[in-house]
Design a protein around this motif. Sequence first.
Motif, short mmCIF file in Angstrom:
data_model
loop_
_atom_site.label_atom_id
_atom_site.label_comp_id
_atom_site.label_asym_id
_atom_site.label_seq_id
_atom_site.Cartn_x
_atom_site.Cartn_y
_atom_site.Cartn_z
N LEU A 51 45.96 45.61 37.44
CA LEU A 51 46.68 46.51 36.52
C LEU A 51 45.81 46.89 35.32
CD1 LEU A 51 50.22 44.84 36.60
CD2 LEU A 51 49.32 46.71 38.00
N ILE A 52 44.84 46.03 35.01
CA ILE A 52 43.85 46.35 33.99
C ILE A 52 42.50 45.90 34.51
CG2 ILE A 52 45.40 46.21 31.98
CD1 ILE A 52 44.28 43.42 31.42
N LYS A 53 41.44 46.43 33.91
CA LYS A 53 40.10 45.93 34.22
C LYS A 53 39.41 45.68 32.90
CE LYS A 53 38.01 50.47 34.89
NZ LYS A 53 37.22 51.32 35.76
N ALA A 54 38.47 44.76 32.91
CA ALA A 54 37.74 44.39 31.70
C ALA A 54 36.29 44.79 31.87
CB ALA A 54 37.85 42.89 31.46
N GLU A 55 35.78 45.45 30.84
CA GLU A 55 34.36 45.81 30.82
C GLU A 55 33.75 45.18 29.60
OE1 GLU A 55 33.99 50.05 30.97
OE2 GLU A 55 34.79 50.18 33.00
N GLY A 56 32.64 44.48 29.79
CA GLY A 56 31.97 43.83 28.67
C GLY A 56 31.22 44.83 27.81
#
Length: 109
Positions: A51-56
Amino acid sequence: TFMSEPDTYRLRLLQIVAASPDISQRRLASELGVSLGKAHYLLRALLEKGLIKAEGFRRHGNKLAYLYLVTPSGVAEKIRLTRTYLARKEKEYESIRKEIEQLRQEVAT
């Protein structure tokens, strides 16, 4: 159209992340009114469901922070949860409106 506690957290988290993709987990926990550990747990659940994605990205020198992005399926889930929440609130509103009207009638007599 009852909304469970996890659904309520899921909706609130999706709303917060959509508005502030660069939010820290500490601030997220504060806005949700939960512990840092619970915020991390809730965030991981949304990441695992896609449902979400994380990008550093880098913040303040070498410190790595994340940018949380709501995915298309996250947008669809947010809409679904919002509809359920709205239906519940409209039902509560109608119930309270009727109760207020009854109380007004009692006071008037």
